[in-house]
Every structure is written in structure tokens, then in C-alpha cells.
Design an enzyme around this catalytic site. Structure first.
Site, short mmCIF file in Angstrom:
data_model
loop_
_atom_site.label_atom_id
_atom_site.label_comp_id
_atom_site.label_asym_id
_atom_site.label_seq_id
_atom_site.Cartn_x
_atom_site.Cartn_y
_atom_site.Cartn_z
N HIS A 1 13.52 -24.16 18.48
CA HIS A 1 12.66 -24.71 17.42
C HIS A 1 11.18 -24.58 17.73
CE1 HIS A 1 14.98 -28.21 19.37
NE2 HIS A 1 14.05 -27.86 20.22
N GLN B 1 7.23 19.05 -17.30
CA GLN B 1 6.95 19.07 -18.73
C GLN B 1 5.52 18.58 -18.91
OE1 GLN B 1 9.05 16.22 -21.20
NE2 GLN B 1 8.87 17.50 -23.04
#
Length: 449
Positions: A362, A73
Site C-alpha cells: 500500500h 480518388q
């Protein structure tokens, strides 16, 4: 009847105050228009046409994974004009479902009920209407004395009495394609907006003695359109509540639904527990009997069963069964954890595979690495994978033990059953069954002063 759907998605969305087309804004994890397309497909329609205009390239890219057609459009001249753009690609004998692309709350059941009402009444057109306590902003349904459809009046064209009507037009319709396109060619722009109204085509069809049905839905929430950021946030909240309810009814425990954010396409197995302040995004998949959170964010990741993830971040990661992650772990894209891996606090992993039963407990960075089974990576270990130009691989074979504070300068391979001494910088391959130690000699010097 052969069914097609036309989704109107050409509008600019000026009230969004955005460079993006309105339907491209994300809600509950995906663009608005994809929610609409999903509902249409779940309602049983596969032939879908999307009318695009403003930002069409963006909309087309978003929908590139869907089997749909596009029509353009060029000028936004109203809903009637938008539908007319689809005339060339819709078969005249089709029944077409027409709806806006900015209604992400629409559900397949509402669309199915509309289409069934249209079929049973053998109507030329059927309008989905809703009674709303606050109908402001919506066109009103006008009925005759027998309760039949008379016409739809847009709010800007309505008088004070008409504005009191609670029954509103949802903007969702079923049409006989041939007849609605014929009527649309007779519409005009003589209205407050100066646009071609789709609703005028309904009035023309009524005047031609065509059958116009009304399906009064109780799904007020379903038809909410998105026009600004406030409405976007409201839709987000509703979709999240729906998703949380769906998950809880399927056997997932959410300790605090109000602080849990789970995207629409996420899948989670039963007996999984989601703790507060957890975000699960995209196409993530979680298995059964997991415990996730608190304070965890998972994006587009695959998580197995019996996995525990605490206060961590995962992006495009793959985690097998019985892994334990966090707190404060960071798994970046292309990270794969095999079964029973432990990744502890303040560990970052990138583009690496960690073998079955291995542990990185860790304070480590692992990048571009392949780690075998039963490996232990000591605290403070760093894979030095980047020389400023290129990334290089680190390989730790099965049952390797990496001492704390080891630097592994890639490319490097540590053979199976080998050990590195704490504090070593390893820059050459280590053979299997070897202790590798690299340290500067310790010196004792007298203190001055």
C-alpha cells in the site's frame, strides 16, 4: 475464381463533424475500417485494395499493419468513380467483392454467403440486399414480375411508390472485374447527386443481357453504415453485445454485461469472472480463472491465470499467474509482475519488474526499479527516480525488507536479505545482509504557551 476485395474509403463523412476521416473513428476499440478489413480477411480474401481520398494519410497509417494496397480518388465523385480508381490494380479476370469502409458491423459469414451465391449462379454481378422495416436513406431494389433484378433506384431519385419498397441495396457487391469496369466507363452523372453511381453500372450490365443476381440476406444489422456520431454509438453498442455474448458462450462470466465494456480483439480464458463497471481494451489477453473488477480498466495488457484485480488501472502491463492487484492500484507501461506478486491499494508502478512472491501492499510509488523475489516494500515507500533531468534505476535484491516511509534515492541498490529502517532516506548502496537506518536525531523541546 480468384477473389479480390475493393473497400471504398475515400469519403469525407461531413456529418461526423470531425477532422478525422469517417473510417478512422474508433468503434469497439479500433478504427471502423479495420473491422471491415478483418471481416474481408475472415471471409477468405487476402488481396485487398482500399480506395482512399479525404484524409488518406490517416487511413494509410491506420492500415499500415495490414497487407493491402491503396489507390487514390482525388475527387469524391461517387461510388462508381471510386471503384474505377481500382481498375489499374485489379486483374480483369478477378471476381471482386466491393463494399464500403464504413460498415463495421459486417460479418464474414454474410460476405461468404454473397460470394457463394455469386459463384453458384455464375453471375456477372450479385447484389447483397436486405429487407428493412425502415429503409429510409437506402437505395431500393427494383425487381421485374418474375422477381429478377431490374435496377436500383437511389432514394433521392425515387418516386413515392418506389420509396415504399422495403428491399434495399446494402452497397455490397460481387462483380466480374472486366465487365464491371467496362460498364463503369459508360456511366454518367445525370442524377440528383451529380455523381457516378455504381448502381448505374448494374443497370447497364442488365441491359447488355448480363446475369445480375440478388442475394437476400437476413443480416440487417450487418450492413448498417456509420454517418454520424449517433450511428457510431449504436454500432459500438451492437459490437459490445456481440463480444459479450461470444465471451459468455466461451466460458467467461460477466456479472452485468450492460456495464461491461470489452473491445473486439480482447481474449479471455474460461472461468474468468468480470465484475460490473470493468473496461478491457485494445489487445489485452487474460488467462483462466481470474476475477476482474469491479471498476477496473485494463488496456493492452497481458494477464495470467488466477489473477485478481480489483478497482485498478493497468496500461501495457504484464502480470503473471496468481497475482493480486488493488484496490486502487495503477500499473503503468512496461510494468511486469512475476508470479504471486501482491500490489495493494494506492500503489503506482512504472517501468519496473517485480519478482516472484514480492509484496507492495500500500501507499507506494515504484518507478524504474527491479525488485527481486520475496521482497516486502513497506507502506509509504517511494523510489526517487528522477533528478529533474534523468531517470535512474533502483534495484532491490531478493528477500529485501523495506521499512515503512522509506525514500530510495536512485541510483541505488539494496543487497539481498537487507532491511531498511522505517523513515529512512537511503541514498547509497546497501550491502547484502545489512540493516540500513538513516534518521535525524529525535529531539524533545518544551512547548510554549
Amino acid at each position: 475464381m480468384k477473389l479480390s476485395a475493393v473497400i471504398l474509403a475515400a469519403g469525407k463523412g461531413l456529418r461526423m463533424r470531425s477532422d478525422l476521416p469517417k473510417v478512422a473513428h474508433r468503434v469497439a476499440g479500433k478504427p471502423i475500417i479495420l473491422h471491415v478489413i478483418q471481416a474481408v480477411k475472415e471471409a477468405g480474401i487476402e488481396d485487398i485494395v482500399v480506395v482512399v481520398g479525404h484524409g488518406r494519410e490517416v487511413v494509410q497509417e491506420i492500415c499500415s499493419g495490414e497487407k493491402i494496397r491503396f489507390v487514390l480518388q482525388e475527387q469524391q465523385l461517387g461510388t462508381g468513380h471510386a471503384l474505377m480508381q481500382a481498375e489499374a490494380v485489379v486483374a480483369p479476370e478477378d471476381t471482386i467483392l466491393v463494399l464500403a469502409g464504413d460498415i463495421p458491423l459486417i460479418q464474414a459469414t454474410s460476405l461468404q454467403q454473397l460470394m457463394e451465391s455469386h459463384r453458384q449462379k455464375q453471375a456477372t454481378a450479385t447484389v447483397l440486399s436486405v429487407n428493412m422495416q425502415n429503409p429510409s436513406g437506402y437505395g431500393r431494389i427494383l425487381r421485374d414480375q418474375q422477381g429478377a433484378f431490374l435496377r436500383i433506384i437511389e432514394e433521392k431519385d425515387a418516386n413515392d411508390e418506389e420509396k415504399k419498397i422495403k428491399e434495399i441495396n446494402s452497397g455490397i457487391y460481387c462483380f466480374c472485374a472486366r465487365k464491371v469496369f467496362s460498364a463503369l466507363h459508360s456511366t454518367s452523372t445525370r442524377n440528383a447527386q451529380g455523381e457516378y453511381y455504381l448502381t448505374e453500372a448494374l443497370e447497364l450490365l442488365k441491359n447488355q443481357q448480363e446475369s445480375i443476381g440478388i442475394f437476400l440476406s437476413d443480416g440487417e444489422e450487418d450492413i448498417y453504415g456509420i454517418n454520424d456520431r449517433v450511428q457510431l454509438a449504436q454500432a459500438e453498442n451492437i459490437l459490445r453485445q456481440r463480444k459479450n455474448r461470444e465471451l459468455m458462450l466461451s466460458g467467461v462470466s460477466l456479472m452485468d454485461p450492460a456495464s461491461t465494456f470489452i473491445d473486439s480483439d480482447v481474449l479471455i480464458g474460461h472461468d474468468t469472472i468480470i465484475l460490473p463497471f470493468t473496461i478491457i481494451e485494445g489487445n489485452s489477453r487474460l488467462g483462466e480463472r481470474c476475477e476482474i473488477g469491479p471498476g477496473t480498466r485494463i488496456s493492452d495488457s497481458i494477464i495470467g491465470s488466477e489473477v485478481k484485480i480489483e478497482s485498478s488501472r493497468l496500461i501495457q502491463a504484464s502480470v503473471a499467474d496468481r497475482c493480486n492487484i488493488g484496490p486502487f492500484a495503477y500499473l503503468r507501461p512496461e510494468t511486469t509482475l512475476l508470479e504471486g506478486v501482491k500490489v495493494g491499494d494506492f500503489v503506482e508502478i512504472k517501468k519496473s519488474t517485480i519478482g516472484t512472491g514480492s509484496k507492495i501492499p500500500h501507499l507506494s510509488y515504484v518507478g524504474d526499479a527491479t525488485i527481486g523475489q520475496g521482497v516486502n516494500v513497506g507502506a509509504g515507500t517511494i523510489t526517487c527516480n528522477y533528478d529533474g533531468k534523468n531517470k535512474y534505476q533502483t534495484v532491490l535484491e531478493d528477500r529485501v525488507f523495506i521499512g515503512s516511509n522509506t525514500n530510495l534515492v536512485a541510483p541505488v541498490r539494496i543487497g539481498e536479505n537487507s532491511i531498511t529502517g522505517a523513515g529512512s532516506t537511503i541514498s547509497r548502496d546497501v550491502p547484502p545482509h545489512t540493516l540500513a537506518v538513516e534518521r535525524a536525531g529525535q529531539k524533545h523541546l518544551p512547548r510554549k504557551g
